[in-house]
Each structure stands twice: as structure tokens, then as C-alpha cells.
Write a protein that holds these residues in place. Structure first.
Motif, mmCIF file in Angstrom:
data_model
loop_
_atom_site.group_PDB
_atom_site.id
_atom_site.type_symbol
_atom_site.label_atom_id
_atom_site.label_comp_id
_atom_site.label_asym_id
_atom_site.label_seq_id
_atom_site.Cartn_x
_atom_site.Cartn_y
_atom_site.Cartn_z
ATOM 1 N N ASN A 27 0.864 -1.172 0.000
ATOM 2 C CA ASN A 27 0.000 0.000 0.000
ATOM 3 C C ASN A 27 0.898 1.218 0.000
ATOM 4 O O ASN A 27 1.553 1.513 0.986
ATOM 5 N N PRO A 28 0.977 1.912 -1.134
ATOM 6 C CA PRO A 28 1.923 3.026 -1.209
ATOM 7 C C PRO A 28 1.457 4.313 -0.540
ATOM 8 O O PRO A 28 2.163 5.306 -0.607
ATOM 9 N N ALA A 29 0.290 4.285 0.117
ATOM 10 C CA ALA A 29 -0.242 5.525 0.710
ATOM 11 C C ALA A 29 0.769 6.108 1.686
ATOM 12 O O ALA A 29 1.321 5.404 2.526
ATOM 13 N N GLU A 58 0.444 7.801 4.270
ATOM 14 C CA GLU A 58 0.111 7.739 5.704
ATOM 15 C C GLU A 58 0.726 6.504 6.357
ATOM 16 O O GLU A 58 0.979 6.485 7.551
ATOM 17 N N LEU A 59 0.920 5.470 5.566
ATOM 18 C CA LEU A 59 1.500 4.247 6.125
ATOM 19 C C LEU A 59 3.022 4.268 6.082
ATOM 20 O O LEU A 59 3.663 3.325 6.524
ATOM 21 N N HIS A 60 3.595 5.320 5.526
ATOM 22 C CA HIS A 60 5.047 5.411 5.424
ATOM 23 C C HIS A 60 5.539 6.741 5.986
ATOM 24 O O HIS A 60 6.053 7.580 5.236
ATOM 25 N N PRO A 61 5.378 6.952 7.286
ATOM 26 C CA PRO A 61 5.911 8.193 7.847
ATOM 27 C C PRO A 61 7.433 8.119 7.934
ATOM 28 O O PRO A 61 8.011 7.038 7.915
ATOM 29 N N MET A 62 8.083 9.234 8.000
ATOM 30 C CA MET A 62 9.537 9.313 8.145
ATOM 31 C C MET A 62 10.236 8.531 7.031
ATOM 32 O O MET A 62 11.257 7.896 7.253
ATOM 33 N N ALA A 89 11.707 9.826 4.454
ATOM 34 C CA ALA A 89 12.968 10.485 4.094
ATOM 35 C C ALA A 89 14.072 10.086 5.070
ATOM 36 O O ALA A 89 15.210 9.817 4.671
#
Lengths: 460, 525
Positions: free
Chosen positions: A42-44, A46-50, A52
Motif C-alpha cells: 500500500n503506497p499511501a 500515511e503508512l510510510h511516515p519518516m 525520508a
């Protein structure tokens, strides 16, 4: 009571729609043990914070792993018994090379096995020139002490080496040798640049500028009439074989020990200089070098371009070999070992993956061009991981922590001290210039860019 | 959403370039969302009810859903005091701890008990630590914090985490954070065992706290109505925000995103955006939607992945679930005992609640995120979880990355200040006036034979140089004056006299003579 009945009727006539999140395990688990595991995606964002920061940490880890796996030295070819002067790679076969020794022996090596196939007592003095014929299985060697040029044939049966195919006595002492890319011509450098045709005994052409000897002459791989030569009186010559006189002479401050044409860019050549630098020149504009490669702490003895034309290797009197990216004046990597003494020759292999060096400690050595490269087949996943790591390092290359790790190379104490000394010398020179400029004025002490400091003049 | 609107607001953009870049970023986000939704495996749950219909009960929901959903609804009657509950990040395991010393963990779907023990000490809070392959449970006892493994064996006793009343797990940093009754905050690295930070906040006992998962900061609510944001590197709150007129009774954050929910002493629920520290509207309807009144609400809040909010009502006798951005309850459920803790199950439409007489679990359609990413979901296998644990350890973020979004920074942030400083330094170097030392330099007088001639020559040379420097000084000062205040700043704060007025035609009075500063003189157009 009436109400429960009514409510029941309402429920049946207007049922509430409820959807509950229920997962079917079959959609998430693999079917057999031979399958790969299924991965939910799921590339959203919201599911991948931080993300960077995670990427930055991966770049840092990639830099660290690269340094951990950086083991470029592959091995020694074995003691030759005397100083090695020349290395010459076979033009078509990846695994073969020649080496010339100071006592006149020429050896034929199998690179992957690092074993000597054959050794010849070619000359009575130092082997000054070695080169292969581009198409035939033939190589030439020349010596300044016995003033001969010998041609040797290579065959499947190695007994064919015992006598040279042809021998030519020269009336000058040859200092180097180069063969044309496709024609049957070769250039010998001695007191002048001599162009010889293999079918004729006398030289076809002769070029000279001044009275000092020519150290090396090389044919341009693309422009077939163009030759470049470096002379003992600190000059770089550009020669067109269709003309009687050399085209240009660039007077440098110091002697250029070796030169090499870029195999991919026909107008670019690189020279190794006695003033510890390498210079790359654009033959179209010779007023100043295109790039100054600074890093060695003693004279640069040899330079070679990679077959890709994007990288250079230099061998130096300071017992190191440096790798450079074309156009960047800081070296990408530096190779050194405790036992390696003055390095006189360095050559790239045909696939640009290996480097062969010849040094004064009687050894030929084999190195990787990319120190942390895995030799051997990479699985698709490995290749993807390597490419990702490379891309991450480039993306975060300017971050101080990543840059610090990527740039750092360990140097033995004497080399490190030599480097600091060079830095102090240069710093002092720059400070002096700045002070002079402030005291004497901008017009009397103009700012001269680095590139313009090394050429005394260009003569036509 | 309100935040996207702020980003696309072109009035706030410094230039057209920025506006275009922001619009492009927004378009790419929309396209990515569309792509994600098109390829999504599952769709979220929900309840479609007629207007005016009451919120459904669990029995009603159970009648309308598949049998496979039944494990999500259960009740456990236990005797050891008010219970706290915690799900692990995959949503597979549920742990409970009671004030009477009961600690247990089980897989709630299969009802398979992992371990159960009586520790003979009141237990106040708990959290799962570590990754799914080797799950460990951190439980805050009355004095210290203990870590138990999946079999209930005590692995560690963390004496530094003294009188902890709330434990948090930061999965990306592998940190266990704790707030204590003594007012201390602790961050402990679970992978290396190192204490990253441990200090007293000097803001009184930190009884109301929550973790902001996206940034890793700890939020605490103070009795004076302030919301404090803490990071391990600062011993004082990085941000202090007044969020309600009375004391803050509860703080909660969504598992992903920027919304912070606060329940104040005035029984009002407010939602804040942690990125800009401004209120978000709580309900879609009405202009005055800054807060909603929760009557008789006990101070526990839980937020699900899709923004549903659960809170106890009627002094903990029942729980209520509010939809995202709504004030009308989605569903409610009575609790056998006084409610003490609420926790939404990640990736599932399930809510667990602990109360004085045990714990229970209810179905809440639409609370779980339907499409997970990676191996962190309930149906991931053992090997995948192990793989994910190793990758998580490799990607462990340093504690320096814990920073509230409002403060800015981050790895890819442009160091605008640094760039400005560098530019100012360069400008100052160009515009630097010749130093006094150079202008007042006196060459040393030599003695000895032929020194008279030498001294004269050197003196003459310096005289000429001094004239040149004087000229240079004049021309620089003139250029500074023409540049005005900007030039004065560039020259390092040296204020010049009032700038000469440029003549009406726009031409300059005296052009500089042949110095390199000519290029800085504004051209007359």
C-alpha cells in the motif's frame, strides 16, 4: 408491547447494511512451499511516515557497507626477479597481458589465474616498449640498449615464441612503442617520433620539436592521422602524420611522463606529470588543461583511461595507484599495500573491471576497479540491491555524515603525512597569493584559476 | 482535507514557481491515491443505516456479518482489578495487565493463550516491544518496568523506568518511551539496551500522555491546559500549546497522521493539527465545530487507523465510538465494569476495552485500515515477520530524527538559514572594505649598504598602494551607499551615511574607475 414487533418489521423491511473488514487468508498466504511469500503493498504516504529519514539511514548503511566490502587487492602475479617497466594488455582477449622487465625479459600472463604462461629473454637491456598488433597474434618489443625492435608471434603451440618473427635494428635508442589501431603502422619514440610501416625498413615519417628526446608517442584511436607525444623538455606534442611538422607544442612546467588518449572521446587525452598531477587535455583547445587531477604526493608515472572513457587510473612514484572519474579533480579511490613500492605502470582490463599494476618491487598486481564490487554472478535481487544502494548514496552524497564515510580512505602514516605536507604547502602558497593580492592590488596580482597555472605556452 | 487546502493555498506561496510545485505535488498525491485505491485488495468496513436509526448493538452487528467475524466479539470476566490492554503492531496479539497483578497475552483470533501470570504487584501500563517475530511485553509495575517474553519469562527489569504510568513503543526507532508519576521521561533503546534519554521534565507528574507515532514525540497534557511535546534530545518541552481552558484530561493521537485529540476539563473534545498547532474541525457540520461536548466522559480516548474515536461515557459504564469528523455516535456498548482502557486493533475492525471486572472486545465496522503494507499485518507468516524484523533493525532511525513536525527540520529540509548566512558572508567578502591594518601598514626600514635607496623605493611603492586603497575605499563606499541598507548589511553591519539621491533621469553621478566593483553598480536603464 407493540414496539418489539414494529422494530422487527422495520429490520426485515429496511435492513441495516454492515460491512466488516474480513480478510481471506488465501489472499495473504502462499499456496505451496515452493512459492515466494506474498507481500502486501500500500503506497499511501500515511503508512510510510519518516520515509525520508529511513532513506537517509539506508544511504548511510549503504556507504558503510561499501567501505566494509572494499577489498580491491586480488593478488600478486608472482615475483619477476627484477623491476617491471611495462604492462601491455591484449587488445582482444580479456585474460592476457604482457609485462616487460628491466633486465629484458618479457612475460606473458594469464590474468585470472595470475600465472605466467611464458617468459622470453627478449632483450639484453630494459624493455622500453611493448605493444600488440590489433588484429594478428603478434606483439612487438623494443629496447634502448640493444636498439632493436622485435616482433613475436603468438600461437596455440607456445614453442613458437622461442625466436622472434622479425627483428629490426634501429639507429636510435627507442624509448617507447605504440601500434596503430587498424593500419600496419607503429610509432617509435626516441630522439624523435618515428612512424614505421611493418613492410618497410625505413621510417615513413619523422617528427621532432626541439632537441630533447620523446618519451612516449600514442596514436589516437579514432583520428587515424593524429599522434600525441610527450618529450623530455616538458612538452606535449600534437602530430598529424599527413604533415611534415608537428601541429602544436604545449610547454608545461614539468615533464609529462606518460600519456593516454580517451578511447571514447577522440579529442581528449590525459598525461601524467612530474609535478604530482595528471592533466586531461582537450585537443581542440590546448591553451590550458581541461582538468587537473590532484592527489598524488609524488610524480605520476603512468596514466590509463578505462575502456568506457569515464575513468582514469594513475600509477605514481609515491607507491600508490589512484582511480579518478574523468573531469573530477579529486580521486575516487587510492590503492596501496605495504609491499608495493614505486608503481611504474597501471593498465585497465578490457572490461574496465580490473587494473594491473607493475611496480619496482618486482611484482605485477591485480586489483578491482570497483573496490566493493562482488566478483561473480549477481542474482537479480542482488543487482537490484546494489543499484539501489548506489542510487541512495548519490542522492544523499552531500549530507556530511554520508560524505564523510564515502570519501574517507585509510592511508599508511607516511602517505598520510605526505598528503598533509602537500596540503600545507598548497595552503601556504594560496595564503601568500591572497596576501599579495591584498597588498599589491588585484591588477598586479590577478587571480589565476587552477587550470591556467600549469602551461607555459602553446606553440604552433 | 483541511491540510491539503492549506498546502494548495496560493496566497501562502512565495512565488509562482512554488505554487506550481505545490500543485504538481498535490496532483501526484491524488494520482498515487487513485492508483493505490485501484489496486487495493480490500475495502474498508462501514455501517449504512437509515437516518434516525439508533446505533447498532453488537448482537445486531453479529447477525449481519459473517461467522468469521465472531472471534472479534468476546468478554472475559477476570478478577484482578481494572485492566489495561494493548495490541501489538501486527494486530495478532492482545495483552492485558491488571492492577491486581494479572499479566497475560494471547492470540485473540484463535484464543490461544501465550502466557498468563500473577506478578503480585499492581501493573499500570503495558506495551508490546520488538518486532512480531520475537514479541516481548513491557509492563509497568508499581515500582519498575519489566519485560516479559512470549512465554511469560521475565527478561529484563528496567529500574530506570521507575513508577511509569504509560509506556510507548516507537517501532521505527526501536525505542521504549515511558512517562512516570515522578515527572520523568525515559527513552530506552530496546535493540542495544542503551538509555537514549532519561530526565525530569519539571512539569509535575505526567499522568496524561500519548505518543505521536508519525514523529515519535511524546505528548503530555498538563493540568493548566497546556499540551507539551517532548523529544529525547531536549530536556524541556519543545512545544507548549494551550489547548483548553481547564486542565487536559486525556490526549490521544491517531496511529497515522497529524491529528491530536484532547479532552479537557470542560468535557470538550478538541482536535489539533500537530504540524501547525492549530485546531482542526471536529465535525463536518456547522461553523462552530471546534469542539464537541462529551458528557460524563471518563478520561480515556482511543483513535483507530481510520480516524474513529472511542471514549467511555456515563462515568465509564459504557463506551462510545464516534466516526471520523462526526459527533453522532457510530455505536455504543455497555461495559460490565468501570472502563479503564481502550485500544483499537490495528488492521481489524475490532476494539478491545479493559474494565474493572475484566476485558472485552467489540466489532467496530470501519475502524481498521483495510490494506496494509509489508509484513506488519495479522496474516503475515513467521518467516516474513522475521525478515521484517531484520529489515527494521537495519533501518533503525537515530533518536535525532524524533522532532515535532511543527518545529521543522528533517533530513531533506533545506538549510535556508545556512544558505542565507553563506550568501551574506560572500557578499561581505566582496564588499569588505580594505582592512585598517592594510591601510596603515608601514614597511620596515632596512639598514645596511644600499638601504637608503631600498627604503625610498619601498616607501614610494607603499605610497602608491595607499592611494590605490583610498580610491578603492571610496568606490566601495559609494557602491554601498547606492545599494542602500542592503549594502550596509552585506558589508557586515557597517552603516553608511544616507544614500545619495539618484538624479531624476536615473543616471549615476560618478561611475567608478576601472575597479572590479563596477559590475555591482546598478545599470541605468
Amino acid at each position: 408491547c407493540l414496539f418489539p414487533v414494529l422494530i422487527d418489521q422495520l429490520n426485515t423491511h429496511w435492513p441495516m447494511k454492515v460491512k466488516l473488514l474480513l480478510r481471506n487468508p488465501q489472499d495473504y498466504l502462499r499456496e505451496t512451499a515452493d512459492d515466494i511469500h506474498k507481500l502486501a503493498r500500500n503506497p499511501a504516504p500515511e503508512l510510510h511516515p519518516m520515509s525520508a529519514e529511513t532513506e537517509y539511514v539506508r544511504a548511510l548503511n549503504a556507504a558503510k557497507l561499501e567501505r566494509m566490502f572494499a577489498k580491491p587487492f586480488l593478488g600478486c602475479f608472482g615475483d619477476q626477479g627484477d623491476q617491471l617497466s611495462r604492462v601491455c594488455m591484449h587488445p582482444r582477449a580479456l585474460s592476457l597481458c604482457l609485462s616487460g622487465c628491466v633486465d629484458g625479459r618479457v612475460a606473458f600472463w594469464n590474468i585470472p589465474r595470475r600465472s605466467r604462461v611464458l617468459q622470453l629473454d627478449a632483450h639484453s637491456g630494459c624493455v622500453q616498449g611493448l605493444c600488440w598488433h590489433p588484429e594478428q597474434d603478434l606483439f612487438y618489443s623494443c629496447c634502448d640498449t640493444d636498439r632493436t625492435l622485435k616482433a613475436w608471434r603468438v600461437g596455440d603451440d607456445l614453442t613458437e615464441f622461442s625466436r622472434p618473427v622479425s627483428q629490426r635494428h634501429l639507429d636510435f635508442a627507442p624509448l617507447n612503442l605504440d601500434h596503430h589501431v587498424s593500419k600496419d603502422l607503429f610509432a617509435l619514440s626516441g630522439d624523435a617520433v618515428y612512424l614505421y610501416d611493418s613492410r618497410r625498413s625505413d621510417p615513413v615519417g619523422q617528427w621532432k620539436w626541439g632537441s630533447d628526446s620523446v618519451l612516449q608517442a600514442r596514436f589516437n584511436p579514432t583520428e587515424w592521422h593524429l599522434l600525441a607525444a610527450v618529450t623530455k623538455d616538458n612538452a606535449l606534442l600534437l602530430i598529424d602524420t599527413r604533415q611534415r611538422e608537428p601541429l602544436r607544442r604545449i610547454r608545461c612546467e614539468f615533464r609529462q611522463n606518460a600519456l593516454c588518449w580517451n578511447p571514447q572521446e577522440p579529442f581528449v587525452l590525459a598525461t601524467a606529470s612530474d609535478d604530482y598531477n595528471l592533466y586531461s587535455w582537450d585537443a581542440r583547445r590546448l591553451a590550458s588543461p581541461a582538468c587537473v587531477y590532484r592527489g598524488h604526493t609524488n610524480a605520476a608515472m603512468d596514466v590509463d583511461f578505462a575502456p568506457t572513457g569515464r575513468e582514469l587510473v594513475s600509477a605514481s612514484y609515491d607507491c600508490t595507484v589512484r582511480l579518478w572519474e574523468s573531469g573530477r579533480s579529486q580521486s575516487r579511490d587510492v590503492y596501496h599495500t605495504k609491499r608495493m613500492y614505486r608503481v611504474f605502470a597501471a593498465r585497465y582490463s578490457l572490461d574496465a573491471r580490473f587494473i594491473v599494476t607493475a611496480s619496482a618491487d618486482f611484482n605485477l598486481r591485480l586489483w578491482k576497479a570497483r573496490a566493493s564490487e562482488k566478483l561473480g554472478a549477481l542474482t537479480p535481487r542482488e543487482r537490484a540491491a546494489v543499484n539501489t544502494a548506489e542510487a541512495l548514496k548519490q542522492k544523499y552524497a552531500h549530507h556530511p555524515q554520508v560524505r564523510r564515510i564515502v570519501q574517507h580512505r585509510h592511508l599508511p602514516k607516511r602517505l598520510y603525512q605526505a598528503q598533509l605536507e602537500m596540503k600545507a604547502i598548497r595552503g601556504k602558497q594560496r595564503r601568500k597569493e591572497v596576501n599579495r593580492r591584498e597588498h599589491r592590488g588585484e591588477d598586479k596580482e590577478p587571480f589565476v584559476p587552477e587550470r591556467d597555472r600549469h602551461v607555459r605556452g602553446v606553440d604552433e | 482535507t483541511t491540510m491539503d487546502v492549506a498546502a494548495e493555498d496560493s496566497d501562502q506561496m512565495p512565488s509562482g514557481f512554488h505554487a506550481k510545485a505545490a500543485a504538481k505535488a498535490a496532483r501526484l498525491r491524488r494520482e498515487a491515491a487513485k492508483l493505490a485505491s485501484a489496486s487495493a485488495l480490500e475495502s474498508p468496513g462501514g455501517i449504512e443505516s437509515r437516518p434516525g436509526e439508533w446505533a447498532p448493538t453488537q448482537s445486531k452487528l453479529l447477525r449481519r456479518v459473517a461467522v468469521a467475524a465472531r472471534p472479534g466479539h468476546f468478554e472475559l470476566s477476570l478478577q484482578y482489578g481494572p485492566y489495561s490492554v494493548a495490541y501489538d503492531t501486527t494486530g495478532r496479539l492482545l495483552a492485558l495487565c491488571g492492577r491486581g497483578g494479572h499479566v497475560a497475552a494471547f492470540e485473540w483470533r484463535q484464543k490461544r493463550l501465550m502466557f498468563e501470570s500473577q506478578v503480585n504487584e499492581p501493573c499500570h501500563a503495558l506495551t508490546w516491544v520488538g518486532a512480531g517475530s520475537t514479541p516481548q511485553l513491557a509492563v509497568a509495575h508499581s515500582n519498575w518496568t519489566y519485560i516479559y517474553d512470549a512465554q511469560g519469562l521475565e527478561l529484563h527489569c528496567l529500574k530506570r523506568l521507575h513508577k511509569a504510568n504509560k509506556l510507548f513503543w516507537l517501532p521505527r526507532h526501536w525505542l521504549l518511551a515511558a512517562c512516570t508519576d515522578t515527572g520523568h521521561l525515559h527513552w530506552q533503546d530496546v535493540s542495544t539496551g542503551q538509555t537514549v534519554a532519561s530526565y525530569c521534565g519539571h512539569h509535575g507528574p505526567l499522568r496524561v500522555s500519548a505518543l505521536h507515532p508519525d514523529s515519535g514525540c511524546v505528548l503530555t497534557g498538563q493540568p493548566n491546559g497546556q499540551l507539551c511535546i517532548w523529544t529525547p534530545l531536549e530536556k524541556r518541552p519543545v512545544v507548549k500549546m494551550l489547548c483548553c481552558p481547564a486542565g487536559v484530561r486525556a490526549v490521544a493521537t491517531a496511529p497515522a497522521g497529524h491529528a491530536v485529540y484532547t479532552l479537557g476539563g470542560d468535557s470538550r473534545l478538541r482536535v489539533w493539527d500537530i504540524r501547525c498547532l492549530r485546531p482542526l474541525s471536529v465535525s463536518d457540520s456547522g461553523a462552530d465545530a471546534a469542539s464537541i461536548r462529551l458528557f460524563d466522559a471518563a478520561p480515556q480516548l482511543a483513535v483507530s487507523q481510520r480516524g474513529l474515536l472511542a471514549c467511555p461515557v456515563r462515568q465509564g459504564a459504557a463506551l462510545m465510538v464516534l466516526p471520523a469528523g462526526g459527533a453522532k455516535p457510530l455505536l455504543s456498548h455497555p461495559s460490565p465494569g468501570r472502563l479503564s482502557d481502550l485500544a483499537f486493533c490495528p488492521w481489524e475492525d475490532v476494539l478491545a476495552f479493559g474494565h474493572a471486572r475484566g476485558l472485552g472486545s467489540v466489532l467496530v465496522p470501519g475502524s481498521g485500515e483495510p490494506n496494509p503494507d509489508g509484513a506488519v499485518h495479522p496474516l503475515s507468516g513467521k518467516r516474513q515477520r522475521r525478515e521484517a524484523e531484520v529489515r527494521g533493525l537495519l533501518d533503525k532511525l537515530p533518536p535525532e530524527t524524533i522532532a515535532p513536525p511543527a518545529v521543522g527540520g528533517g533530513v531533506n529540509a533545506v538549510d535556508a538559514e545556512g544558505i542565507e548566512e553563506a550568501l551574506a558572508r560572500k557578499r561581505a567578502a566582496v564588499m569588505a572594505l580594505p582592512s585598517d591594518e592594510v591601510r596603515q601598514f608601514q614597511p620596515r626600514r632596512r639598514s645596511g649598504k644600499a638601504s637608503g635607496e631600498l627604503n625610498r623605493k619601498v616607501g614610494e611603492r607603499w605610497q602608491r598602494r595607499r592611494m590605490e586603497l583610498r580610491q578603492l575605499l571610496k568606490s566601495k563606499k559609494r557602491v554601498l551607499a547606492e545599494m542602500g541598507d542592503e549594502g550596509a548589511d552585506a558589508a557586515g553591519g557597517r552603516k553608511t551615511k544616507k544614500a545619495k539621491k539618484v538624479s531624476q533621469s536615473g543616471e549615476l553621478t560618478k561611475p567608478a574607475t576601472g575597479t572590479f566593483l563596477d559590475r555591482l553598480i546598478p545599470k541605468a536603464d
